[in-house]
Design an enzyme around this catalytic site. Structure first.
Site, mmCIF file in Angstrom:
data_model
loop_
_atom_site.group_PDB
_atom_site.id
_atom_site.type_symbol
_atom_site.label_atom_id
_atom_site.label_comp_id
_atom_site.label_asym_id
_atom_site.label_seq_id
_atom_site.Cartn_x
_atom_site.Cartn_y
_atom_site.Cartn_z
ATOM 1 N N GLU A 138 -27.880 100.727 5.791
ATOM 2 C CA GLU A 138 -28.710 100.027 6.782
ATOM 3 C C GLU A 138 -28.449 98.525 6.779
ATOM 4 O O GLU A 138 -28.359 97.890 7.830
ATOM 5 C CB GLU A 138 -30.196 100.316 6.478
ATOM 6 N N ASP A 139 -28.331 97.929 5.562
ATOM 7 C CA ASP A 139 -28.366 96.461 5.445
ATOM 8 C C ASP A 139 -27.052 95.806 5.017
ATOM 9 O O ASP A 139 -26.996 94.583 4.884
ATOM 10 C CB ASP A 139 -29.452 96.046 4.430
#
Length: 689
Positions: free
Chosen positions: A46-47
């Protein structure tokens, strides 16, 4: 650490501290390696620049699938717009129902975020806390992880209602000062009594959490002093048989409080919770709740599905066999109930409400005539039972026998009741039966069934609306093919077109202009209609009581419109008031035949007039919903002349809308269009309440 690099959290800590803390929470539950690795990696896709393929290559496909599942849930969370909430929650439930480990990682992730929530902005803090209370904590309880669910509730309660929490904590402190010494001595006394009876037991006290007290105060509408289980004691014995022996010893020593005994060992909760509950008037006259269970039962009560991870055949994982041998059930059973609600539900907002109902409520245990156990929420009624058995049983239910006796369908069911549903030959569900249910599954199925059965009615309404529109210019449906309309409006078939017209989603004028382009602009013109009001009232009604000099006016209590059955009430002061035949204010004149006068509408009222009908709707309290309602009324040809709101609550509020309509059939069509909107809970004509 390599992938998160120099990223920081809102608290200023290095970001990689968060996944390490999440993994740490899950190691306390002794979960399998794949779950712990997933916890460490749950934010990298996600990051950071890491991909799913990177995860699969370095840690294997199982971890990659789990990380992908958690990543999808994280992305859903970020889409915080209200309009997407229902779809997000639907995908969320479907994702975690496939592998419960995704939910375990997500719960640990949310727990650590809640522990550090003070570092985020207040408005975001409130949204996250409410989501925690409404979605994550109930999901945690549904798979039995009470320790995480309880902490999530307390943390969310702290941010959402700090005043209430402080008030309850102060009251608990005062009670501790008042009864502290007495409470301290109870555990030793119970252990002594059980020891003298030859039972080895560990007894320890526990105090209810502020949030659980708050919920009980709300649910039972009682004062603080009426709660008997603020202080409870756990009695941990060695074997299941010892639970019942200990119960007998305790009941012989201290009088039990009637109707406070529950046996969750012979009938476990659906999240596998097993224990005996009883409340007694114990030492020093204190009312105390006791939970009697084994060590294994206590572990499952706290850790739920996570309690069944263990070594077997040299590998570590979920031991379904051991769980079933211990009297437990499938940990995903509750989530699958929610999946069924998803499949039955149509409107998204409607579904969210049903899902929350399914997650929140406590349980009652009842039986079929053949002895099969059915678990229902507290307050469940016969229709909830019928739909829990099978959708077909619910759709054809016409009556019920409870313990062999015929009972009303609104009878709340009690633990141990034997329920027999009486079925009819037709699938007919009255619309008001939704009020006779408390489960999301039953309400969702009833709503779906009603919508299906309403379809034919809407098709008839739509056909008539289009035919009348064409009739204004001496055209007829029999003269045309609807194919051009279907293609331009992207509708699959004639029935779907008529249904759309009947529900007010499509305009009959637009359809007619597609069929006959030369009519554009001519269809909207028509004779100027007069409003039914004031001194014109005599033009529109006829019948007894209309003597010269008597003023005539229409009752604002029930707002009659052409097509309604009407009656006149003649009073010396106010003249003749026209009411609908079912207006509730007529009850006041039931004993005086002299004031009643039969009335009918004049032909002029039925062709050349518009009247204001008051429509009362209960709608969801959410951004944009009131706009949807007014738009639907406009699209169905109604003109709003007044609008007022009342009984505004957190979830719903009532709205009274005065709408100019041509006749009662037009009002019915507008109400049908409103009922089709999932954000509208109920719609009716005002009848003088």
């Amino acid at each position: 650490m390599k992938m998160h690099g120099s990223q920081l959290r809102a608290s200023g800590d290095p970001y990689f501290a968060h996944p390490i803390q999440v993994a740490g929470i899950l190691t306390d539950y002794k979960l399998d390696t794949a779950t712990i690795v997933t916890a460490l990696l749950h934010d990298v896709v996600e990051d950071t620049s890491a991909t799913r393929d990177d995860i699969a290559g370095m840690f294997g496909e199982e971890v990659a699938v789990l990380v992908e599942g958690v990543t999808k849930l994280s992305r859903l969370e970020l889409q915080a717009e209200h309009t997407r909430q229902a779809e997000n929650l639907r995908k969320f439930i479907l994702a975690i129902s496939r592998d419960v480990r995704v939910l375990l990682v997500k719960l640990a992730d949310r727990l650590h975020n809640m522990r550090t929530l003070q570092y985020v902005k207040p408005e975001k803090r409130e949204r996250i806390s409410r989501e925690t209370l409404e979605v994550y904590a109930p999901l945690g309880r549904s798979i039995g992880i009470h320790s995480i669910a309880s902490e999530l509730e307390e943390l969310a309660f702290t941010h959402l209602n700090p005043t209430a929490k402080t008030a309850i904590e102060r009251r608990l402190e005062a009670l501790k000062l008042e009864h502290g010494r007495a409470i301290e001595g109870v555990a030793g006394e119970v252990e002594r009594v059980l020891s003298e009876a030859g039972l080895t037991a560990n007894v320890y006290g526990r105090q209810k959490t502020p949030y659980s007290i708050w919920r009980k105060l709300q649910r039972k509408s009682v004062g603080f002093s009426s709660l008997s289980d603020i202080y409870g004691f756990r009695v941990i014995v060695e074997a299941e048989d010892d639970c019942y022996r200990a119960l007998g010893v305790i009941h012989r020593e201290w009088p039990m409080v009637p109707e406070r005994f529950k046996d969750f060992i012979s009938t476990p909760k659906s999240n596998n919770y097993r224990s005996l509950h009883t409340t007694v008037v114990g030492p020093r006259g204190l009312r105390i709740e006791m939970q009697i269970r084994t060590e294994e039962m206590d572990r499952i009560a706290e850790d739920g599905v996570a309690a069944h991870w263990r070594y077997k055949n040299k590998s570590y994982g979920f031991d379904r066999e051991a769980m079933e041998q211990g009297g437990g059930r499938d940990p995903l059973q509750n989530l699958r109930h929610l999946v069924q609600v998803i499949e039955h539900g149509e409107g998204g907002e409607d579904w969210v409400e049903h899902a929350k109902l399914e997650m929140y409520l406590d349980q009652v245990f009842v039986f079929t005539p053949k002895g099969q156990l059915v678990t229902l929420p507290r307050g469940g009624m016969p229709l909830d039972f019928a739909y829990a058995v099978h959708t077909e049983v619910g759709d054809t239910a016409v009556g019920v026998k409870v313990n062999g006796e015929l009972k009303p369908m609104r009878t709340p069911l009690q633990n141990g009741d034997v329920i027999e549903i009486i079925r009819g030959s037709k699938r007919e569900v009255p619309a008001d039966w939704r009020s006779l249910t408390v489960t999301g599954r039953a309400r969702s199925a009833i709503r779906r069934h009603i919508r299906t059965s309403e379809r034919e009615e809407f098709i008839k309404l739509g056909r008539v609306a289009l035919d009348q529109t064409l009739g204004r210019v001496e055209k007829s449906l029999a003269d045309v093919s609807l194919k051009p309309v279907l293609e331009l409006l992207a509708v699959a078939n004639d029935e779907d077109l008529f249904e759309g017209l009947g529900r007010g989603r499509l305009s009959p004028t637009t359809a007619a202009e597609i069929l006959f382009p030369a009519l554009k602009g001519r269809l909207k013109a028509g004779p100027e209609k007069q409003r039914i009001e004031g001194d014109k009232a005599r033009l529109f009604v006829r019948g007894g009581g209309l003597t010269p000099g008597v003023t005539v006016h229409f009752g604002q209590c029930c707002t009659p419109v052409p097509g309604d059955r009407i009656v006149g009430i003649l009073e010396p002061e106010s003249g003749l008031t026209v009411h609908t035949i079912d207006c509730q204010t007529l009850a006041a004149f039931a004993d005086d035949d002299s004031v009643w006068h039969d009335l009918q509408w004049t032909p002029q009222a039925e062709t050349d007039a518009v009247a204001a009908a008051r429509i009362r709707a209960t709608i969801r309290n959410a951004p944009g919903v009131l706009g949807q309602v007014t738009t639907l009324i406009g699209e169905a040809g109604g003109n709003i002349i007044n609008l007022s709101m009342a009984h505004r609550q957190q979830d719903f509020f009532d709205v009274d809308v005065d709408v100019e309509v041509e006749d009662a059939k037009h009002a019915t069509m507008i109400m049908a269009a409103l009922r089709a909107n999932p954000s509208v809970d109920s719609v009716e004509r005002a009848r003088g309440e």
